[in-house]
Design an enzyme around this catalytic site. Structure first.
Site, mmCIF file in Angstrom:
data_model
loop_
_atom_site.group_PDB
_atom_site.id
_atom_site.type_symbol
_atom_site.label_atom_id
_atom_site.label_comp_id
_atom_site.label_asym_id
_atom_site.label_seq_id
_atom_site.Cartn_x
_atom_site.Cartn_y
_atom_site.Cartn_z
ATOM 1 N N GLN A 251 -27.844 11.240 17.904
ATOM 2 C CA GLN A 251 -28.007 9.867 18.346
ATOM 3 C C GLN A 251 -27.992 9.784 19.866
ATOM 4 O O GLN A 251 -27.548 10.709 20.555
ATOM 5 C CB GLN A 251 -26.908 8.978 17.740
ATOM 6 N N LYS A 267 -21.827 6.096 25.363
ATOM 7 C CA LYS A 267 -22.300 5.805 24.015
ATOM 8 C C LYS A 267 -22.419 4.287 23.882
ATOM 9 O O LYS A 267 -21.416 3.582 23.966
ATOM 10 C CB LYS A 267 -21.346 6.359 22.961
ATOM 11 N N GLU A 288 -22.717 6.329 15.311
ATOM 12 C CA GLU A 288 -21.641 6.697 16.225
ATOM 13 C C GLU A 288 -21.211 5.436 16.955
ATOM 14 O O GLU A 288 -22.021 4.788 17.620
ATOM 15 C CB GLU A 288 -22.109 7.767 17.211
ATOM 16 N N ALA A 372 -14.924 10.659 30.144
ATOM 17 C CA ALA A 372 -14.944 11.532 31.320
ATOM 18 C C ALA A 372 -15.377 12.944 30.927
ATOM 19 O O ALA A 372 -14.971 13.466 29.884
ATOM 20 C CB ALA A 372 -13.562 11.558 31.973
ATOM 21 N N PHE A 373 -16.198 13.550 31.764
ATOM 22 C CA PHE A 373 -16.661 14.913 31.516
ATOM 23 C C PHE A 373 -15.516 15.908 31.689
ATOM 24 O O PHE A 373 -14.639 15.734 32.536
ATOM 25 C CB PHE A 373 -17.771 15.293 32.488
ATOM 26 N N LEU A 374 -15.584 16.954 30.902
ATOM 27 C CA LEU A 374 -14.749 18.123 31.143
ATOM 28 C C LEU A 374 -15.429 18.976 32.217
ATOM 29 O O LEU A 374 -16.602 18.768 32.521
ATOM 30 C CB LEU A 374 -14.596 18.927 29.847
ATOM 31 N N ASP A 440 -16.731 13.826 10.241
ATOM 32 C CA ASP A 440 -17.766 14.578 10.968
ATOM 33 C C ASP A 440 -17.145 15.572 11.951
ATOM 34 O O ASP A 440 -17.397 15.520 13.154
ATOM 35 C CB ASP A 440 -18.675 13.591 11.708
ATOM 36 N N GLU A 445 -13.762 23.039 19.908
ATOM 37 C CA GLU A 445 -13.858 23.886 21.095
ATOM 38 C C GLU A 445 -12.494 24.199 21.673
ATOM 39 O O GLU A 445 -11.532 23.438 21.503
ATOM 40 C CB GLU A 445 -14.711 23.201 22.171
ATOM 41 N N ASP A 460 -15.948 14.252 20.481
ATOM 42 C CA ASP A 460 -16.935 13.606 19.612
ATOM 43 C C ASP A 460 -16.284 12.924 18.417
ATOM 44 O O ASP A 460 -16.332 13.420 17.288
ATOM 45 C CB ASP A 460 -17.965 14.634 19.144
#
Length: 568
Positions: A251, A267, A288, A372-374, A440, A445, A460
């Site tokens: 998506q 999102k 989502e 926030a990005f890793l 889902d 990780e 996610d």
């Protein structure tokens, strides 16, 4: 005498010509402003063109953005980042242009308050007023504060070594904002801080970088780290300078870059708060939800896992903050104006990216979650693991764990689940997913630097909180089959089941701080309490069947963190 008179006439003429030119120069900008001002074309939304007109060409958009930009053509400041569950998806982050685009300032509070209400709509509005329905807790009555003062939320981590931190910060290397030739590289309103040597101190780093530096073997962030609250504010307030679609996934998701060079995964809103997942939908074709991402972060923090990257809700202007700043031609071409005169777009993805499933604003405002990005994979590699209890993602086939009641015995003999705390971390993730109703969870990780002795990152979570009227018991199969849990997790679950620390009340209070509050409707909050009782019942049955010491792993004893061994 005649020559003198001619000379005077010549001087007078030059003077008149000069005066005329000055007057023309002064008047031209005002005439242009009047010709292109609000009166020149007034539509029902804050668009840069009228619905009846064709949008500007791609070249004109870029030329106009470049002319307005005060930013340099390239920078050396931003450390590439990524928020992914597949290494291949990092290509999107790495391939983003380093040239940061110009964007209009985000709308101020007064502008947002002046948005016209949608008349004649008996249902809940698609886009709510930020903070609508908030009720601030009475002074001294904060359940969250009381919870975080409990001894279970004050346990100490082992002393951190260089091997336990994701980044070893070299104090000799200075993070210099001058490299970008821009003075507001950090959060707006903050003054630069310098060491006695004249170099910028670590306190002057942007909050996203402080978040990255704080990651260690045991947690994404510490319990009472003030940087997290500051980072949540940045996600809501920082000016968006560029937007691109994220590759991979089923998506539409957007990568947004901010003026302080931080990045977040956006999102957009696809369902209203009241809508439930249709009963005939398979879990792998569910929407989502942006509010599920927000709620998952708060639930993870209340459970004291701290394995979800910071997420905040934001009301985004689709015209100014997405369309006008994107360099992604595929995304830009999908914008259109609906028959209701609302701005819409749909992007490109596997599911729900078509005109029929377009995302439309009111008229150009849309809710969304910003995660926030890793740190980028080039700086901090992550390993992707297949979840042992992954579903079949097939309409008719079942996974092995669904037909083999002794499946966990096989998992216990397979690395990395045969030692350390990985199996116990899977149980934590199982409980987390069941409380949300998230089916889902196909992969997870970990940070490669820490090997197998580290936590699972809960990425996610958008397919959680889809059904408040149904509890998906199959999510608890790993817990039923393995009958294993950390003592700290078990005690916290028991604590959250008590009236004074009721999980639903804690979630409601925590979510009040989000800009898009209310994030969850009451039935979803009540479902959390009901599901918590079911989890405790499963654990109670396990203890009765196998004994307390066989089920509960003591991770609270000194030196117990990441040294436990799974019992077979």
């Amino acid at each position: 005498m005649i020559l003198f008179r001619k000379f005077r006439v010549l001087i007078l003429m030059v003077f008149l010509v000069a005066c005329t030119m000055h007057i023309m120069i002064d008047l031209l900008p005002k005439l242009e402003k009047r010709a292109t001002g609000p009166g020149a074309g007034n539509s029902g939304c804050s668009c840069s063109h009228r619905p009846s007109e064709e949008p500007e060409s791609w070249g004109k958009q870029r030329a106009r953005a470049g002319a307005e930009s005060g930013w340099p053509n390239k920078h050396t400041l931003r450390i590439l980042q990524d928020f992914s569950n597949e290494p291949s998806s990092n290509l999107t982050s790495l391939s983003l242009e380093k040239v940061t685009g110009a964007a209009d300032r985000a709308e101020g509070p007064q502008r947002r308050e002046q948005r016209p209400a949608q008349a004649g709509d008996g249902q809940k509005h698609f886009v709510q007023e930020p903070g609508a329905g908030r009720r601030a807790p009475a002074p001294g009555s904060s359940r969250l504060s009381a919870l975080f003062q409990h001894p279970l939320y004050k346990t100490e981590l082992p002393a951190l070594t260089e091997d336990d931190t994701l980044f070893n910060v070299n104090t000799d290397i200075r993070f210099n904002p001058k490299a970008a030739e821009n003075q507001d590289w950090h959060s707006e309103g903050n003054e630069e801080e310098y060491t006695p040597t004249g170099e910028p101190s670590a306190d002057a780093y942007p909050n996203w970088l402080k978040f990255h530096i704080g990651i260690n073997r045991y947690e994404l962030y510490s319990r009472h780290n003030p940087v997290i609250d500051s980072l949540l504010k940045d996600l809501v307030s920082q000016r968006i300078t560029s937007v691109a679609m994220k590759s991979g996934g089923t998506q539409l998701k957007l990568i947004m870059t901010f003026q302080n060079y931080g990045q977040a995964l956006f999102k957009p809103m696809k369902q209203t708060r009241e809508q439930e997942t249709p009963p005939d939908f398979f879990y792998f074709s569910d929407f989502e939800r942006h509010n599920a991402e927000i709620a998952a972060f708060h639930l993870d923090r209340i459970l004291d896992f701290r394995r979800v990257p910071p997420v905040a809700g934001r009301l985004v202007n689709m015209t100014k903050e997405i369309r006008d700043v994107t360099r992604d031609k595929k995304l830009w071409r999908t914008f259109f104006i609906s028959p209701a005169n609302n701005i819409c777009f749909y992007g490109e993805c596997s599911y729900y990216c078509s005109t029929e499933h377009a995302l439309c604003g009111k008229p150009d405002q849309i809710e969304g979650s910003l995660a926030a990005f890793l740190p980028d994979l080039a700086l901090a590699k992550r390993k992707t693991w297949r979840n042992p209890w992954r579903r079949s993602y097939h309409k008719r086939k079942k996974a092995e764990w669904e037909v083999d009641p002794d499946y966990c015995e096989e998992v216990k003999q397979t690395p990395p689940y045969d030692s350390g705390t990985r199996l116990l971390d899977i149980m934590d993730m199982t409980i987390f997913d069941f409380l949300m109703g998230n089916m889902d969870r196909h992969h997870y990780e970990t940070f490669e630097k820490f090997g197998n002795e580290t936590f699972i990152i809960h990425l996610d979570n958008g397919r959680g909180f889809g059904k408040h009227s149904h509890d998906e018991i199959s999510i608890l199969v790993p817990l039923n089959q393995c009958c294993r849990v950390k003592k700290s997790t078990h005690l916290r679950l028991q604590l959250l089941a008590k009236e004074e620390h009721k999980l639903s009340a804690l979630m409601e209070e925590s979510l009040l701080g989000d800009r898009l509050s209310p994030v969850l409707i009451q039935p979803h909050l009540e479902a959390l309490d009901r599901r918590l009782r079911l989890v405790l019942q499963v654990l109670s049955d396990c203890i009765e069947r196998e004994g307390y010491d066989s089920v509960v792993e003591d991770d609270l004893a000194p030196g117990a963190a990441h040294t436990a061994h799974s019992r077979r």
